[in-house]
Design a protein around this motif. Structure first.
Motif, PDB file in Angstrom:
ATOM      1  N   THR A  29       0.919  -1.240  -0.033  1.00 16.11           N
ATOM      2  CA  THR A  29       0.204  -0.036   0.109  1.00 16.11           C
ATOM      3  C   THR A  29       0.829   1.311  -0.093  1.00 16.11           C
ATOM      4  O   THR A  29       0.430   2.273  -0.850  1.00 16.11           O
ATOM      5  CB  THR A  29      -1.095   0.014   1.187  1.00 16.11           C
ATOM      6  OG1 THR A  29      -1.904  -1.059   1.217  1.00 16.11           O
ATOM      7  CG2 THR A  29      -1.825   1.391   1.323  1.00 16.11           C
ATOM      8  N   LEU A  30       1.872   1.315   0.903  1.00 20.48           N
ATOM      9  CA  LEU A  30       2.703   2.425   0.917  1.00 20.48           C
ATOM     10  C   LEU A  30       3.435   2.608  -0.435  1.00 20.48           C
ATOM     11  O   LEU A  30       3.386   3.825  -1.008  1.00 20.48           O
ATOM     12  CB  LEU A  30       3.843   2.120   2.054  1.00 20.48           C
ATOM     13  CG  LEU A  30       5.117   3.197   1.951  1.00 20.48           C
ATOM     14  CD1 LEU A  30       4.468   4.484   2.480  1.00 20.48           C
ATOM     15  CD2 LEU A  30       6.235   2.617   2.791  1.00 20.48           C
ATOM     16  N   PHE A  31       4.063   1.472  -1.296  1.00 19.38           N
ATOM     17  CA  PHE A  31       4.432   1.612  -2.478  1.00 19.38           C
ATOM     18  C   PHE A  31       3.571   2.428  -3.317  1.00 19.38           C
ATOM     19  O   PHE A  31       4.002   3.228  -4.208  1.00 19.38           O
ATOM     20  CB  PHE A  31       5.029   0.431  -3.150  1.00 19.38           C
ATOM     21  CG  PHE A  31       6.523  -0.157  -2.362  1.00 19.38           C
ATOM     22  CD1 PHE A  31       6.809   0.522  -1.184  1.00 19.38           C
ATOM     23  CD2 PHE A  31       7.007  -0.933  -3.005  1.00 19.38           C
ATOM     24  CE1 PHE A  31       8.029   0.192  -0.693  1.00 19.38           C
ATOM     25  CE2 PHE A  31       8.339  -1.399  -2.611  1.00 19.38           C
ATOM     26  CZ  PHE A  31       8.782  -0.987  -1.298  1.00 19.38           C
ATOM     27  N   GLU A  32       2.332   1.864  -3.520  1.00 22.69           N
ATOM     28  CA  GLU A  32       1.223   2.393  -4.343  1.00 22.69           C
ATOM     29  C   GLU A  32       0.932   3.705  -4.249  1.00 22.69           C
ATOM     30  O   GLU A  32       0.972   4.576  -4.919  1.00 22.69           O
ATOM     31  CB  GLU A  32      -0.031   1.436  -4.083  1.00 22.69           C
ATOM     32  CG  GLU A  32       0.145   0.141  -4.909  1.00 22.69           C
ATOM     33  CD  GLU A  32      -1.031  -0.766  -4.562  1.00 22.69           C
ATOM     34  OE1 GLU A  32      -1.832  -0.462  -3.565  1.00 22.69           O
ATOM     35  OE2 GLU A  32      -0.977  -2.177  -4.807  1.00 22.69           O
ATOM     36  N   GLU A  33       0.827   4.028  -2.608  1.00 24.31           N
ATOM     37  CA  GLU A  33       0.859   5.499  -2.509  1.00 24.31           C
ATOM     38  C   GLU A  33       1.892   6.417  -2.822  1.00 24.31           C
ATOM     39  O   GLU A  33       1.725   7.724  -3.200  1.00 24.31           O
ATOM     40  CB  GLU A  33       0.589   5.564  -0.827  1.00 24.31           C
ATOM     41  CG  GLU A  33      -0.521   4.936  -0.247  1.00 24.31           C
ATOM     42  CD  GLU A  33      -0.615   5.371   1.152  1.00 24.31           C
ATOM     43  OE1 GLU A  33      -1.760   5.112   1.604  1.00 24.31           O
ATOM     44  OE2 GLU A  33       0.260   5.062   1.783  1.00 24.31           O
ATOM     45  N   CYS A  34       3.173   6.022  -2.950  1.00 28.59           N
ATOM     46  CA  CYS A  34       4.394   6.556  -3.205  1.00 28.59           C
ATOM     47  C   CYS A  34       4.545   6.480  -4.784  1.00 28.59           C
ATOM     48  O   CYS A  34       5.660   6.494  -5.278  1.00 28.59           O
ATOM     49  CB  CYS A  34       5.338   6.176  -2.467  1.00 28.59           C
ATOM     50  SG  CYS A  34       5.276   6.512  -0.631  1.00 28.59           S
ATOM     51  N   GLU A  35       3.639   6.429  -5.640  1.00 31.98           N
ATOM     52  CA  GLU A  35       3.705   6.427  -7.136  1.00 31.98           C
ATOM     53  C   GLU A  35       4.619   7.540  -7.758  1.00 31.98           C
ATOM     54  O   GLU A  35       5.410   7.576  -8.480  1.00 31.98           O
ATOM     55  CB  GLU A  35       2.367   6.476  -7.734  1.00 31.98           C
ATOM     56  CG  GLU A  35       2.609   6.275  -9.366  1.00 31.98           C
ATOM     57  CD  GLU A  35       1.181   6.264  -9.917  1.00 31.98           C
ATOM     58  OE1 GLU A  35       1.066   6.813 -11.055  1.00 31.98           O
ATOM     59  OE2 GLU A  35       0.207   5.392  -9.284  1.00 31.98           O
ATOM     60  N   ASP A  36       4.729   8.819  -7.093  1.00 33.62           N
ATOM     61  CA  ASP A  36       5.292  10.014  -7.485  1.00 33.62           C
ATOM     62  C   ASP A  36       6.883   9.367  -7.523  1.00 33.62           C
ATOM     63  O   ASP A  36       7.477   9.790  -8.274  1.00 33.62           O
ATOM     64  CB  ASP A  36       4.957  11.024  -6.573  1.00 33.62           C
ATOM     65  CG  ASP A  36       5.270  11.114  -5.241  1.00 33.62           C
ATOM     66  OD1 ASP A  36       5.446   9.889  -4.652  1.00 33.62           O
ATOM     67  OD2 ASP A  36       5.394  12.059  -4.378  1.00 33.62           O
ATOM     68  N   TRP A  37       7.197   8.848  -6.418  1.00 28.99           N
ATOM     69  CA  TRP A  37       8.688   8.495  -6.248  1.00 28.99           C
ATOM     70  C   TRP A  37       9.230   7.266  -7.005  1.00 28.99           C
ATOM     71  O   TRP A  37      10.009   7.565  -7.895  1.00 28.99           O
ATOM     72  CB  TRP A  37       9.078   8.098  -4.752  1.00 28.99           C
ATOM     73  CG  TRP A  37      10.572   7.938  -4.776  1.00 28.99           C
ATOM     74  CD1 TRP A  37      11.177   8.756  -4.270  1.00 28.99           C
ATOM     75  CD2 TRP A  37      11.003   6.481  -4.837  1.00 28.99           C
ATOM     76  NE1 TRP A  37      12.679   8.049  -4.365  1.00 28.99           N
ATOM     77  CE2 TRP A  37      12.405   6.634  -4.683  1.00 28.99           C
ATOM     78  CE3 TRP A  37      10.793   5.299  -5.279  1.00 28.99           C
ATOM     79  CZ2 TRP A  37      13.398   5.689  -4.802  1.00 28.99           C
ATOM     80  CZ3 TRP A  37      11.639   4.229  -5.528  1.00 28.99           C
ATOM     81  CH2 TRP A  37      12.935   4.310  -5.492  1.00 28.99           C
ATOM     82  N   PHE A  38       8.327   6.538  -7.341  1.00 31.55           N
ATOM     83  CA  PHE A  38       8.419   5.395  -8.253  1.00 31.55           C
ATOM     84  C   PHE A  38       8.614   5.891  -9.522  1.00 31.55           C
ATOM     85  O   PHE A  38       9.430   5.604 -10.223  1.00 31.55           O
ATOM     86  CB  PHE A  38       7.681   3.990  -7.986  1.00 31.55           C
ATOM     87  CG  PHE A  38       7.998   3.404  -7.068  1.00 31.55           C
ATOM     88  CD1 PHE A  38       8.807   2.194  -6.947  1.00 31.55           C
ATOM     89  CD2 PHE A  38       7.171   3.424  -5.764  1.00 31.55           C
ATOM     90  CE1 PHE A  38       9.326   1.574  -5.974  1.00 31.55           C
ATOM     91  CE2 PHE A  38       7.585   2.795  -4.947  1.00 31.55           C
ATOM     92  CZ  PHE A  38       8.413   1.645  -4.679  1.00 31.55           C
ATOM     93  N   VAL A  39       7.592   6.911 -10.041  1.00 32.63           N
ATOM     94  CA  VAL A  39       7.766   7.240 -11.712  1.00 32.63           C
ATOM     95  C   VAL A  39       8.862   8.134 -11.654  1.00 32.63           C
ATOM     96  O   VAL A  39       9.653   8.107 -12.685  1.00 32.63           O
ATOM     97  CB  VAL A  39       6.476   7.876 -11.843  1.00 32.63           C
ATOM     98  CG1 VAL A  39       6.603   8.824 -13.029  1.00 32.63           C
ATOM     99  CG2 VAL A  39       5.183   7.103 -11.946  1.00 32.63           C
ATOM    100  N   ALA A  40       9.305   8.972 -10.636  1.00 31.32           N
ATOM    101  CA  ALA A  40      10.658   9.714 -10.630  1.00 31.32           C
ATOM    102  C   ALA A  40      11.711   9.021 -10.578  1.00 31.32           C
ATOM    103  O   ALA A  40      12.766   9.273 -11.411  1.00 31.32           O
ATOM    104  CB  ALA A  40      10.452  10.609  -9.497  1.00 31.32           C
TER     105      ALA A  40
END
Length: 183
Positions: A29-40
């Motif tokens: 859930t944390l990883f999904e919420e942090c989509e902005d970081w993963f995309v960056a």
């Protein structure tokens, strides 16, 4: 094994602890919420297997016994994650591979409180390194406020750890914090 400890953030109950088997879904859930970081960082949102790979991915030459994973829990909800490796990239150093906070947990003082707590607990660590996606200003500013010096952006390598970099993956900026008065 690292014991759990509390960090001082006014008005909030914040615990730092090692993750356990029950944390797989909250971490996803944390990883999904942090989509902005993963995309960056990768050019893509978090994918299947990212949580599992977190537990075994290491930089080249690092000792698996030196890997440290910590969960930040705010009021009983997983709000952040730190992935670090002791004695990397050099003996006595600490390399932070991931310092992630959920968007709803940002700009509340949690990141700074966690970083300061980790630095205090690290003792005489002379250097701490981290990376931040090039152009991800919130991460760059966070590291600069903590006293890290950031290098110029390096182009994305062909591989990153145990995976190939993606076609939309940008470069990273290396950050270094030299701590006065240590070794």
């Amino acid at each position: 094994m690292v014991d759990a400890w509390m960090i001082d953030v006014p008005g909030e109950r914040v615990v730092v602890r090692e993750p356990g088997p029950a944390d797989e879904v909250p971490l996803q859930t944390l990883f999904e919420e942090c989509e902005d970081w993963f995309v960056a960082a990768t050019g893509l949102p978090s994918g299947p297997g990212d949580v599992q790979s977190l537990f075994y991915s290491l930089p080249e030459g690092a000792n698996p016994d030196d890997k440290v994973l910590l969960v930040l829990e705010r009021d009983g909800v997983v709000a952040g994650l730190v992935d670090a490796v002791r004695d990397h990239p050099e003996p006595g150093a600490v390399a932070v591979g991931l310092f992630l906070l959920a968007p709803w947990a940002r700009r509340r003082g949690l990141g700074r409180a966690l970083a300061e707590s980790l630095l205090a607990r690290a003792g005489e660590v002379p250097v701490v390194t981290a990376t931040v996606p090039a152009g991800w200003r919130s991460g760059e500013c966070f590291l600069e406020r903590l006293g890290f010096a950031l290098d110029a952006a390096a182009p994305a390598p062909a591989t990153a750890g145990d995976r190939r970099t993606g076609p939309r993956e940008g470069g990273l900026r290396r950050a270094e914090l030299r701590r006065a008065g240590t070794r």
